[in-house]
Enzyme design. Structure first.
Site, PDB file in Angstrom:
ATOM      1  N   HIS A  36       1.782  18.964  14.271  1.00 44.55           N
ATOM      2  CA  HIS A  36       2.764  18.910  13.186  1.00 44.55           C
ATOM      3  C   HIS A  36       2.872  17.496  12.618  1.00 44.55           C
ATOM      4  O   HIS A  36       2.941  17.307  11.408  1.00 44.55           O
ATOM      5  CB  HIS A  36       4.137  19.391  13.677  1.00 44.55           C
ATOM      6  CG  HIS A  36       4.292  20.867  13.700  1.00 44.55           C
ATOM      7  ND1 HIS A  36       3.631  21.673  14.594  1.00 44.55           N
ATOM      8  CD2 HIS A  36       5.027  21.698  12.921  1.00 44.55           C
ATOM      9  CE1 HIS A  36       3.958  22.928  14.387  1.00 44.55           C
ATOM     10  NE2 HIS A  36       4.799  22.973  13.366  1.00 44.55           N
ATOM     11  N   LYS A 103       9.029  30.567  20.424  1.00 38.21           N
ATOM     12  CA  LYS A 103      10.130  31.078  21.237  1.00 38.21           C
ATOM     13  C   LYS A 103      11.338  30.177  21.068  1.00 38.21           C
ATOM     14  O   LYS A 103      11.216  28.981  20.803  1.00 38.21           O
ATOM     15  CB  LYS A 103       9.740  31.210  22.706  1.00 38.21           C
ATOM     16  CG  LYS A 103       9.578  29.917  23.454  1.00 38.21           C
ATOM     17  CD  LYS A 103       9.294  30.165  24.930  1.00 38.21           C
ATOM     18  CE  LYS A 103       9.129  28.827  25.640  1.00 38.21           C
ATOM     19  NZ  LYS A 103       8.845  28.979  27.052  1.00 38.21           N
TER      20      LYS A 103
END
Length: 191
Positions: A36, A103
């Site tokens: 990222h 998650k």
């Protein structure tokens, strides 16, 4: 139960609602913290990414791979998405349509950034071997210098799931709804 195809069609993304159970078939990309950050560096420097993000599904995952002539996934369970909150919000400014798998959900800034263009799909933690079974082949890998878990793996999946839409493109966030209900119940309990 619904099937979604990747690359994504924005109209299909906008039809999904929080609570829908889906399976993904097509191309997904893994990305964790370091990937990222590198994506952000590329975007800020105006450099072209070696992979497409728009209309794709990004899986917050650090897979365990082995080489058997070709790369093969041994385990590919989700990692905690909240670690990518800050970078995801900035990346979403440059993306028109996206799906995210992980998650634990993501923060309200990401929920707002997904509005009108993206969804968050929750996958059960601890199901890495099950996830690996849905990976039909490794299409490619980028940024191997980041390490196996942090590299961007481009994967072809079939019936990947089950996944629950926990954040839809309309701002509904099931993770926060559950947390709020739990808080209200806890307030009523005397210890």
């Amino acid at each position: 139960m619904k099937e979604i195809l990747s690359p994504l069609n924005k109209d299909d993304v906008l039809k999904l609602k929080a609570g829908d159970i889906v399976y993904v078939t097509g191309e997904i990309l893994t990305a964790r913290d370091k990937a990222h950050m590198r994506v952000l560096e590329f975007l800020q420097e105006g450099k072209e990414l070696p992979f497409e993000l728009n209309c794709r599904i990004v899986y917050h995952c650090g897979p365990l791979m082995k080489k058997e002539g070709e790369w093969v996934a041994v385990s590919a369970g989700p990692t905690t998405s909240a670690r990518m909150n800050a970078s995801t919000k900035k990346i979403l400014e440059k993306i028109d349509c996206i799906g995210i798998i992980g998650k634990g959900g993501m923060d309200e800034e990401v929920v707002r950034a997904l509005n009108g263009k993206g969804i968050y799909l929750a996958y059960t933690g601890g199901a890495g071997a099950l996830a690996a079974k849905a990976i039909k082949r490794v299409i490619g890998v980028h940024w191997e210098d980041l390490g196996m878990a942090e590299a961007v793996w481009v994967l072809e999946v079939e019936n990947f799931g089950p996944l629950t839409v926990t954040i839809d493109a309309y701002g509904r966030n099931l993770t926060e709804e559950v947390k709020n209900r739990a808080r209200k119940i806890a307030e009523k309990i005397e210890f």
